[in-house]
Design a protein around this motif. Structure first.
Motif, PDB file in Angstrom:
ATOM      1  N   ILE A  83     -36.193 -30.630  14.263  1.00 18.99           N
ATOM      2  CA  ILE A  83     -34.877 -30.758  13.644  1.00 18.99           C
ATOM      3  C   ILE A  83     -34.068 -29.505  13.965  1.00 18.99           C
ATOM      4  N   PRO A  84     -32.944 -29.634  14.679  1.00 15.66           N
ATOM      5  CA  PRO A  84     -32.110 -28.464  14.988  1.00 15.66           C
ATOM      6  C   PRO A  84     -31.650 -27.772  13.700  1.00 15.66           C
ATOM      7  N   GLU A 120     -22.957 -38.972  17.052  1.00 10.54           N
ATOM      8  CA  GLU A 120     -22.866 -38.815  15.610  1.00 10.54           C
ATOM      9  C   GLU A 120     -24.041 -37.994  15.098  1.00 10.54           C
ATOM     10  N   TRP A 121     -23.712 -37.035  14.195  1.00 16.26           N
ATOM     11  CA  TRP A 121     -24.728 -36.170  13.609  1.00 16.26           C
ATOM     12  C   TRP A 121     -24.609 -36.204  12.087  1.00 16.26           C
ATOM     13  N   ARG A 122     -25.755 -36.086  11.457  1.00 19.46           N
ATOM     14  CA  ARG A 122     -25.813 -35.928  10.005  1.00 19.46           C
ATOM     15  C   ARG A 122     -26.226 -34.493   9.731  1.00 19.46           C
ATOM     16  N   VAL A 123     -25.393 -33.760   9.000  1.00 19.15           N
ATOM     17  CA  VAL A 123     -25.592 -32.327   8.807  1.00 19.15           C
ATOM     18  C   VAL A 123     -25.732 -32.030   7.315  1.00 19.15           C
ATOM     19  N   ALA A 146     -28.988 -27.821   8.870  1.00 21.14           N
ATOM     20  CA  ALA A 146     -29.909 -28.647   9.648  1.00 21.14           C
ATOM     21  C   ALA A 146     -29.163 -29.915  10.043  1.00 21.14           C
ATOM     22  N   ALA A 147     -29.415 -30.376  11.257  1.00 19.63           N
ATOM     23  CA  ALA A 147     -28.691 -31.543  11.776  1.00 19.63           C
ATOM     24  C   ALA A 147     -29.660 -32.528  12.413  1.00 19.63           C
ATOM     25  N   VAL A 148     -29.388 -33.796  12.212  1.00 19.56           N
ATOM     26  CA  VAL A 148     -30.180 -34.877  12.812  1.00 19.56           C
ATOM     27  C   VAL A 148     -29.213 -35.860  13.450  1.00 19.56           C
TER      28      VAL A 148
END
Length: 276
Positions: A83-84, A120-123, A146-148
């Motif tokens: 996970i970035p 699209e990212w969820r942060v 954290a981004a997914v």
């Protein structure tokens, strides 16, 4: 329009409506469940990185290190390296992992959706105070992000929709086919009843009755056949009374003609004699 076709058409439309409504509900629930899974992963990551032992080690070594590498730690303190994640000190980028999207830092805590180059990212952003032992006059707070990627959600939902549409179409067609076949089986007693009624109509013999026991065990068809038999009996009785009344009328007319013929003949003879 036949009753069989009408029932099949009704089942077709009802099944289609059920498939559409259930598909919309399942699609919404599945997407919501995937979103919750993403949020749970992000929350786990942020909590693991922001735990006191892990955060102190990361800030000290200036790199992301699992706490288990330096001490014994529970599973809750281990973060996901896939996970970035990045860390800010007073809104200045301090540390980040490869793969983190090029997005601006945000001071708003909580979840957010970000679009970067069509992806699209969820942060998840969390701001905390730096532990006292690491606090300096310059740095007083820390931000963890954290981004997914949400691409797998979109891909999963697209695959789900394609599969659901395919299965739904097959289910609708099968339901219509099964309904057509079942209606044909269930309507056989009515077809037999129709044939018996046509035979009675063609023969004009009202003494014939519909054999109820040959119409399977459907109570509705048996009741209908008994009603038809009762109607035929009434027609037969009415026809018999009418026939008797006609015979009586014909006999009366014959007797009347006979009784009138004799005096008329006598009167005719007398008139002829008087004329002569």
């Amino acid at each position: 329009m036949s009753f069989r076709f009408l029932i099949t058409l009704l089942v077709f439309f009802v099944t289609t409506l059920i498939v559409i409504l259930s598909g919309a509900v399942i699609n919404q629930l599945t997407e919501e469940d995937l979103r919750k899974q993403i949020d749970a992963r992000l929350n786990w990551q942020v909590q693991a990185v922001s735990s006191e032992g892990s955060l102190a080690t990361i800030l000290k070594l200036r790199r992301f290190v699992q706490r288990s590498e330096v001490s014994n730690a529970s599973l809750e303190n281990l973060f996901d390296v896939q996970i970035p994640t990045r860390i800010f000190l007073n809104n200045d980028l301090f540390l980040y992992t490869d793969g983190f999207p090029q997005i601006l830092t945000t001071s708003n805590n909580g979840y957010s959706n970000v679009s970067v180059d069509g992806q699209e990212w969820r942060v998840l952003t969390k701001t905390i105070q730096i532990p006292v032992i690491l606090r300096t006059p310059t740095f007083g707070k820390i931000g963890i992000q954290a981004a997914v990627s949400r691409d797998f959600v979109n891909t999963t939902m697209q695959d789900f929709r394609r599969t659901f549409i395919s299965v739904g179409i097959i289910a609708i067609l099968l339901s219509a086919l099964v309904t057509w076949i079942l209606c044909g089986v269930l309507l056989k007693p009515l077809k037999r009843l129709q044939n018996y009624a046509e035979n009675i109509n063609d023969s004009s013999d009202l003494s014939i009755r519909i054999p109820v026991e040959h119409l399977y065990s459907l109570s509705e068809v048996k009741v209908l056949s008994r009603s038809l038999n009762s109607m035929i009996s009434r027609l037969d009785s009415s026809s018999t009374r009418t026939e008797k009344a006609l015979e009586t009328s014909r006999g009366f007319a014959s007797n009347l003609a006979h009784e009138l013929r004799t005096p008329l003949t006598s009167m005719k003879m007398n008139l002829e004699l008087l004329e002569k």
